[in-house]
Motif scaffolding. Structure first.
Motif, PDB file in Angstrom:
ATOM      1  N   VAL A 139      -8.664  36.273 -13.470  1.00  0.00           N
ATOM      2  CA  VAL A 139      -8.526  35.645 -14.770  1.00  0.00           C
ATOM      3  C   VAL A 139      -8.484  34.130 -14.555  1.00  0.00           C
ATOM      4  N   VAL A 140      -9.432  33.435 -15.177  1.00  0.00           N
ATOM      5  CA  VAL A 140      -9.625  32.004 -14.905  1.00  0.00           C
ATOM      6  C   VAL A 140      -9.863  31.219 -16.194  1.00  0.00           C
ATOM      7  N   PRO A 141      -9.668  29.899 -16.137  1.00  0.00           N
ATOM      8  CA  PRO A 141     -10.085  29.067 -17.279  1.00  0.00           C
ATOM      9  C   PRO A 141     -11.614  29.016 -17.336  1.00  0.00           C
ATOM     10  N   VAL A 142     -12.145  28.974 -18.531  1.00  0.00           N
ATOM     11  CA  VAL A 142     -13.595  28.834 -18.721  1.00  0.00           C
ATOM     12  C   VAL A 142     -13.839  27.882 -19.882  1.00  0.00           C
ATOM     13  N   TYR A 143     -15.054  27.313 -19.929  1.00  0.00           N
ATOM     14  CA  TYR A 143     -15.387  26.451 -21.065  1.00  0.00           C
ATOM     15  C   TYR A 143     -16.894  26.413 -21.261  1.00  0.00           C
ATOM     16  N   ASN A 144     -17.291  26.067 -22.471  1.00  0.00           N
ATOM     17  CA  ASN A 144     -18.692  25.954 -22.843  1.00  0.00           C
ATOM     18  C   ASN A 144     -19.133  24.511 -22.609  1.00  0.00           C
ATOM     19  N   SER A 145     -19.998  24.310 -21.619  1.00  0.00           N
ATOM     20  CA  SER A 145     -20.399  22.955 -21.246  1.00  0.00           C
ATOM     21  C   SER A 145     -21.277  22.273 -22.297  1.00  0.00           C
ATOM     22  N   LYS A 146     -21.758  23.028 -23.247  1.00  0.00           N
ATOM     23  CA  LYS A 146     -22.545  22.434 -24.331  1.00  0.00           C
ATOM     24  C   LYS A 146     -21.658  21.569 -25.213  1.00  0.00           C
ATOM     25  N   THR A 153     -10.067  21.794 -15.198  1.00  0.00           N
ATOM     26  CA  THR A 153      -9.818  21.970 -13.766  1.00  0.00           C
ATOM     27  C   THR A 153      -8.647  22.889 -13.463  1.00  0.00           C
ATOM     28  N   SER A 154      -7.896  23.305 -14.483  1.00  0.00           N
ATOM     29  CA  SER A 154      -6.699  24.108 -14.230  1.00  0.00           C
ATOM     30  C   SER A 154      -6.383  25.004 -15.423  1.00  0.00           C
ATOM     31  N   TYR A 155      -5.455  25.926 -15.221  1.00  0.00           N
ATOM     32  CA  TYR A 155      -4.979  26.762 -16.326  1.00  0.00           C
ATOM     33  C   TYR A 155      -4.302  25.887 -17.382  1.00  0.00           C
ATOM     34  N   SER A 156      -3.571  24.891 -16.926  1.00  0.00           N
ATOM     35  CA  SER A 156      -2.790  24.040 -17.827  1.00  0.00           C
ATOM     36  C   SER A 156      -3.665  23.146 -18.703  1.00  0.00           C
ATOM     37  N   ASP A 157      -4.935  22.948 -18.306  1.00  0.00           N
ATOM     38  CA  ASP A 157      -5.834  22.099 -19.095  1.00  0.00           C
ATOM     39  C   ASP A 157      -6.110  22.670 -20.478  1.00  0.00           C
ATOM     40  N   LEU A 158      -5.722  23.913 -20.706  1.00  0.00           N
ATOM     41  CA  LEU A 158      -5.910  24.497 -22.037  1.00  0.00           C
ATOM     42  C   LEU A 158      -5.121  23.714 -23.087  1.00  0.00           C
ATOM     43  N   ALA A 159      -4.145  22.915 -22.635  1.00  0.00           N
ATOM     44  CA  ALA A 159      -3.331  22.117 -23.555  1.00  0.00           C
ATOM     45  C   ALA A 159      -3.937  20.734 -23.828  1.00  0.00           C
ATOM     46  N   ARG A 160      -5.092  20.427 -23.291  1.00  0.00           N
ATOM     47  CA  ARG A 160      -5.691  19.104 -23.514  1.00  0.00           C
ATOM     48  C   ARG A 160      -5.979  18.860 -24.993  1.00  0.00           C
ATOM     49  N   PRO A 161      -5.665  17.672 -25.504  1.00  0.00           N
ATOM     50  CA  PRO A 161      -5.855  17.374 -26.931  1.00  0.00           C
ATOM     51  C   PRO A 161      -7.280  17.532 -27.431  1.00  0.00           C
TER      52      PRO A 161
END
Length: 350
Positions: A139-146, A153-161
């Motif tokens: 289970v990892v962080p993922v994002y849509n590069s579009k 870069t981390s699990y905690s980055d989900l909190a980025r504004p």
């Protein structure tokens, strides 16, 4: 040669020709045996049938019946029928191994039984001589590069504004899919015994989270429909999205990742332990091991050489990556499930 002798010889040869396939079939070591195993259904069972069962049937005459269901229900069925087990083998994820051991319904599998166990990578066999791990899901962080230009870069980055209103997390109800919370805790000085740092990250991430996915299928659909741009997901499912044309990036947090292994077990009381050992040996062979990653891009557990097309897609594709797999105290993690669910629900509803 006299005609009578010729006819007699011809008849004998014909009889042998007819009997030969039968003799060969009877000489196969496990002819007439059908192993029963709980299945996961779909591509998973189809892949194991093709890469593990088919070669065994050709070589030994062994047949295997996959009975698709859910691990939880199948575990209850197995425990309730100890005296007459409904399965000869049992597939179980890391967390369910704890329950199997508590119930004393599985046997040890040693290297003397299955020599290819020696090929299992360090840290991938979590329960001593119990069970054979053959696949790893992370289970990892993922994002849509579009849409997300600054990489996570981390699990905690989900909190980025910058992720406001575009995030998704997996429901905390399962011990496996909730491992991202342990990642958030340990990235911020916490631990399995101190989850407060994870909850602080989740509180900060709350404005970003628009959905809590109850199933992996639901989350996959959200990413595909571009309803969400970032979140926590399974590595194999992220690959599935990429194969469908969605530019999903799998993040490998440098402080470690959290995985579950899928194990094959010998059920206590099976009449065919040797046949189960043969299944496990084929499962750990190169042919068997590359089946699941080839179909679904979940990780391998042995030193098998990865074909280039798989190597680039698998999270665990090098010794350096393998060291990032964090050890999980599954018994403790499962014991805290109720408190974890309550706390996450409270944060998300407040």
């Amino acid at each position: 040669m006299k005609r009578r002798r010729f006819l007699t010889s011809a008849a004998a040869a014909a009889a042998f020709a007819v009997a030969a396939p039968y003799v060969r079939a009877q000489s196969k070591k496990f002819s007439g045996i059908t192993l029963r195993v709980n299945g996961f259904g779909g591509v998973w069972d189809e892949t194991l049938s093709k890469r593990v069962v088919a070669p065994l049937e050709e070589k030994y005459g062994l047949k295997v019946q996959f009975i698709a269901g859910t691990q939880a229900a199948d575990l209850v069925k197995l425990i309730a029928n100890k005296g007459n087990p409904p399965f000869d083998m049992f597939e179980a994820d890391s967390a369910y191994m704890v329950e199997l051991l508590k119930a004393d319904v599985i046997e040890e599998i040693k290297v003397t039984d299955v020599p290819s166990i020696k090929r299992i990578l360090p840290g991938f066999r979590e329960y001593g001589d119990y069970g054979v791990p053959f696949s790893v899901s992370t289970v990892v962080p993922v994002y849509n590069s579009k849409y997300i230009k600054q990489p996570l870069t981390s699990y905690s980055d989900l909190a980025r504004p910058d992720l406001k209103g575009r995030g998704v997390i997996l429901a905390p109800t399962l011990d496996t899919s909730s491992l991202y919370l342990l990642g958030m805790a340990e990235e911020n000085g916490g631990s399995i015994s101190d989850m407060e740092p994870a909850y602080k990250v989740l509180e900060a991430a709350k404005p970003n989270i628009v959905a809590i996915a109850q199933t992996t299928v639901a989350e996959l659909q959200m990413f595909q429909a571009e309803e969400v741009y970032a979140g926590i997901f399974w590595d194999g499912r992220a690959h599935e999205l990429r194969s469908r044309g969605v530019p999903i990036v799998t993040v490998v947090p440098p402080k470690g990742v959290y995985s579950i292994a899928s194990y094959m077990n010998v059920v206590k009381g099976t009449k065919y332990p040797e046949a189960v050992y043969a299944f496990a040996e084929q499962l750990l062979s190169d042919q068997g091991m590359l089946g699941i990653p080839g179909a679904m891009r979940y990780g391998v557990t042995t030193d098998v050489k990865l074909p280039e097309e798989m190597h680039k897609d698998l999270l665990f594709n090098s010794p350096e990556r393998n060291t990032l797999k964090k050890k999980v105290d599954w018994q403790k993690w499962m014991a805290e499930r109720g408190a974890r669910i309550e706390r996450v629900n409270k944060i998300m509803r407040s």
